[in-house]
Enzyme design. Structure first.
Site, short mmCIF file in Angstrom:
data_model
loop_
_atom_site.label_atom_id
_atom_site.label_comp_id
_atom_site.label_asym_id
_atom_site.label_seq_id
_atom_site.Cartn_x
_atom_site.Cartn_y
_atom_site.Cartn_z
N HIS A 1 -0.36 -3.97 -7.07
CA HIS A 1 -0.79 -2.81 -7.85
C HIS A 1 0.32 -2.30 -8.76
O HIS A 1 0.26 -1.17 -9.23
CB HIS A 1 -1.26 -1.68 -6.90
CG HIS A 1 -2.54 -2.01 -6.21
ND1 HIS A 1 -3.03 -1.27 -5.17
CD2 HIS A 1 -3.43 -3.01 -6.40
CE1 HIS A 1 -4.19 -1.81 -4.75
NE2 HIS A 1 -4.44 -2.87 -5.47
N LEU B 1 -2.02 3.35 12.06
CA LEU B 1 -2.02 4.56 12.90
C LEU B 1 -3.28 4.56 13.77
O LEU B 1 -3.27 4.96 14.93
CB LEU B 1 -2.02 5.77 11.97
CG LEU B 1 -1.49 7.11 12.49
CD1 LEU B 1 -0.11 6.95 13.08
CD2 LEU B 1 -1.47 8.13 11.35
N GLU B 2 -4.38 4.07 13.16
CA GLU B 2 -5.66 4.01 13.88
C GLU B 2 -6.50 2.89 13.28
O GLU B 2 -6.21 2.45 12.16
CB GLU B 2 -6.41 5.35 13.71
CG GLU B 2 -6.72 5.67 12.26
CD GLU B 2 -6.86 7.16 11.97
OE1 GLU B 2 -6.49 7.97 12.83
OE2 GLU B 2 -7.30 7.48 10.86
N ARG C 1 5.77 11.11 -8.66
CA ARG C 1 5.79 10.08 -7.60
C ARG C 1 7.08 9.27 -7.68
O ARG C 1 7.65 8.86 -6.67
CB ARG C 1 4.56 9.17 -7.72
CG ARG C 1 3.25 9.88 -7.42
CD ARG C 1 2.07 8.93 -7.48
NE ARG C 1 2.15 7.90 -6.44
CZ ARG C 1 1.39 6.80 -6.45
NH1 ARG C 1 0.55 6.57 -7.44
NH2 ARG C 1 1.49 5.92 -5.48
N SER D 1 -6.00 1.28 4.53
CA SER D 1 -7.34 1.72 4.99
C SER D 1 -8.39 0.64 4.74
O SER D 1 -9.52 0.76 5.18
CB SER D 1 -7.75 3.00 4.26
OG SER D 1 -7.80 2.75 2.85
N ALA E 1 3.91 3.47 11.98
CA ALA E 1 4.52 2.18 11.59
C ALA E 1 5.98 2.10 12.02
O ALA E 1 6.44 1.04 12.47
CB ALA E 1 4.42 2.02 10.07
N GLN F 1 0.38 -3.15 -1.69
CA GLN F 1 -0.42 -2.35 -2.61
C GLN F 1 0.41 -1.15 -3.09
O GLN F 1 -0.03 -0.41 -3.96
CB GLN F 1 -1.69 -1.85 -1.91
CG GLN F 1 -2.59 -2.96 -1.40
CD GLN F 1 -3.70 -2.40 -0.53
OE1 GLN F 1 -4.79 -2.07 -1.01
NE2 GLN F 1 -3.43 -2.30 0.76
N ASP G 1 6.05 1.75 -4.58
CA ASP G 1 7.44 2.16 -4.35
C ASP G 1 8.29 0.91 -4.11
O ASP G 1 7.78 -0.19 -3.93
CB ASP G 1 7.52 3.12 -3.15
CG ASP G 1 7.11 2.46 -1.83
OD1 ASP G 1 6.08 2.86 -1.24
OD2 ASP G 1 7.81 1.52 -1.40
N CYS H 1 4.16 -1.42 -22.35
CA CYS H 1 3.67 -0.92 -23.63
C CYS H 1 2.18 -1.22 -23.73
O CYS H 1 1.77 -2.39 -23.66
CB CYS H 1 4.41 -1.61 -24.79
SG CYS H 1 3.74 -1.15 -26.42
#
Ligand code: APR
Ligand code: ZN
EC number: 2.3.1.286
Length: 223
Positions: free
Chosen positions: A102, A195-196, A54, A170, A210, A84, A87, A110
């Site tokens: 998050h 998106l929905e 990731r 979501s 977005a 959340q 990146d 550590c």
């Protein structure tokens, strides 16, 4: 002050996967194995492989028009950006003081002494902690069953926000999923950009990718 909560949908068009859409991360990985303290204790190398992939994906990605629009909005208005996402695309688009509730792919922690440092692109559980030397290195991200960071700051922000926006999430993981209800309880207008419809209770919503709807929304605010 505009309080913006963002989720994986913000970075989807930058090529970073979402979690629960078709083909999402949790359809390809067992979150118990790669996103829980138990999973890390059982197989730290598997967890580091997951986050190394990731981290490499995020390093090769670019902020999209939605990240840039949020940075533009923050340059012109008081905006609290709570994400959340782990990146750094908002920071690379020029946003400041992003609250990563998050955690961050760019952070290392550590598990023994709690020391934090900037993560190299590729991490291994055998990397010695720069503070105590233990081979207990983990990604500085919040796993299921762990406390998100910044909750006091978030509560204070929700209490004084004049608009609450949930962007590309979501609304399935608490406490973030409860922020819209906290905003409603505070009498703050709520807006969903997604998106929905996510099924959350919002006063208003704008739906579409977005990278298309966020710049349009920001342009409208700054007109
Ligand atoms: N534009 C806008 N929204 C989008 C786009 C897009 N191009 N693509 C997907 N979305 C929306 C989806 O409709 C969905 O509402 O992004 C959301 C993605 O939902 P999730 O995959 O559940 O991601 P998120 O809400 O961020 O998950 C929350 O769950 O697993 C944990 O820690 C992880 O931070 C994550 C948390
Ligand atoms: Zn240590």
């Amino acid at each position: 002050m505009i309080f913006v909560l963002t989720g994986a949908g913000l970075s989807a068009e930058s090529g970073l996967g979402t979690f629960r859409d078709a083909g999402g991360l949790w359809s390809r990985y067992d979150l118990e194995e790669v996103a829980t303290p138990r999973g890390f204790a059982a197989n730290p190398h598997l967890v580091h492989d997951f986050y190394n992939a990731r981290r490499a994906n995020a390093a090769g990605a670019a902020p999209n028009a939605a990240h840039h629009a949020l940075a533009r909005l923050q340059a012109a208005r008081e905006v609290m950006l709570v994400t959340q996402n782990v990146d750094d695309l908002l920071e690379r688009a020029g946003a400041r003081d992003v609250l990563h509730m998050h955690g961050r792919l760019g952070g290392a922690l550590c598990a023994d002494c709690g020391a934090r440092w900037e993560a190299p692109l590729v991490m291994s559980p055998d990397d010695p902690c720069p503070e105590c030397g233990a081979a207990a290195t983990r990604p500085d991200v919040v796993w299921f069953g762990e406390m998100p960071t910044g909750l006091d700051e978030i509560d204070a922000g929700l209490a004084r926000a004049t608009l609450f926006v949930a962007l590309g999430t979501s609304g399935t993981v608490y406490p973030a999923a409860g922020f819209v209800e906290m905003a409603r309880a505070a009498g703050t207008p709520t807006l969903e950009l997604n998106l929905e419809p996510s099924g959350g209770r919002f006063d208003d919503g704008r739906y579409g990718p977005a990278s298309e709807i966020v710049p349009g929304w920001v342009d409208g605010l700054l007109a």
